[in-house]
Scaffold this motif. Structure first.
Motif: not given
Length: 338
Positions: A201-223
């Protein structure tokens, strides 16, 4: 008065000058929004596929539903706190469907890089910058024929102007529009990491216009073959239908930015066909602690009691064959703050 529906408040503005001034204040608007969040004052509309048409009345600054064949069906591009960005013909508007107020967004042409064609993939997101109480529209333009170069512009409601920010550092978003939660806009993206292709999950922080990403939940080995993101009660969620166990899942990010805080709610969807659950399953909102309103199929919306794992109050509205969105009833204005 802050607990009243927007429709009533719009009428009360004409009662006297003091009431008009009170209801028009940004402080009152924010209090009313908070009451809506606390009281589950939820409305529903459609992102696309329905026959809704609107006409813009420049003299009043309002968008009104119309049956005129010359009017154009609207397209919802992004939404946040009861405020929408919609496309009507070749124009963009900030629009509050409860107050009917709208403001036309000034045109800002996509600036194509050297060597690019005149075609681009465009993604939108609308969010709230708390520090300045500003609603901001993000437009991401991606040019696949020029080594995936990008252009990112942000329109500010308060300044009524566009500005350019840093390039989007990920591949094409797989979800649209951007989802606003915890001060950031979010999109599902594909990334390469050590030669392995996976999703984040990519995100754009509107407070400082910075980017980072978040790991998705563990789907149990199968997306899951299909999954999407949304926001419930201000928190980021991932949802999908799994044919392997005939159930749908909602993963809630309890602490924003902390991948280990994903928690799962499993929801049985055996009351509709697997195809309908795959295409239409969508959490719409929290009704109260332990209860969620979900869309199950093309023509079914129901409340789900998490602890008791059962449905209640199943609704079958006559028009649901298109993508729905739930939104808070609010007084948030498309106009710049004075």
């Amino acid at each position: 008065m802050s607990r009243l529906p927007v429709k009533s408040l719009m009428r009360f503005k004409s009662v006297c000058k003091s009431w008009n001034n009170l209801i028009s204040e940004s402080r009152f608007s924010k209090l009313h929004l908070q009451r809506s969040m606390d009281g589950n004052r939820i409305n529903f509309t459609y992102l696309s596929g329905c026959d809704t048409t609107l006409a813009y009345e420049a003299s009043t600054g309002k968008l009104m539903q119309s049956d005129d064949d010359d009017d154009v069906a609207l397209s919802v591009l992004a939404y946040c706190n009861g405020l929408f960005c919609i496309a009507l013909a070749d124009d963009l508007f900030l629009f509050n469907p409860c107050s009917r107020k709208a403001r036309k967004i000034p045109n800002s042409p996509v600036e194509f890089p050297t060597g690019a064609s005149t075609w681009a993939s465009v993604f939108f997101g609308l969010g709230h910058r708390a520090a300045s109480d500003d609603y901001q529209l993000v437009r991401i333009s991606m040019f696949g024929d020029v080594d995936f170069s990008t252009e990112v512009k942000i329109y500010s409601r308060n300044s009524e102007a566009w500005r350019v920010v840093g390039d989007f550092p990920y591949d094409y978003p797989l979800s649209r529009p951007g989802v606003f939660a915890a001060g950031c806009l979010h999109w599902i993206v594909s990334v390469w990491d050590g030669g392995v292709h996976h999703h984040r999950v990519a995100l754009l922080d509107l407070e400082d216009d910075s980017y980072r990403s978040i790991q998705l939940p563990d789907f149990g080995g199968r997306v899951p073959p299909f999954f999407d993101i949304g926001a419930l009660d201000g928190k980021l969620v991932v949802f999908y239908y799994s044919s392997s166990d005939g159930a749908s899942s909602i993963w809630i990010l309890e602490e924003h930015g902390r991948a280990k805080s994903w928690t799962r709610i499993k929801i049985a969807t055996d009351c509709v066909s697997s195809l309908e659950a795959f295409v239409y399953f969508q959490p719409l909102c929290f009704l109260k602690p332990g209860r969620i309103l979900v869309r199950l199929g093309a023509k079914m919306v129901a409340g789900f009691h998490v602890a008791e794992k059962r449905y209640y109050n199943i609704y079958m509205p006559h028009i649901l064959e298109c993508q729905m969105v739930s939104f808070l009833e609010s007084l948030v204005s498309p106009d710049a703050l004075l």
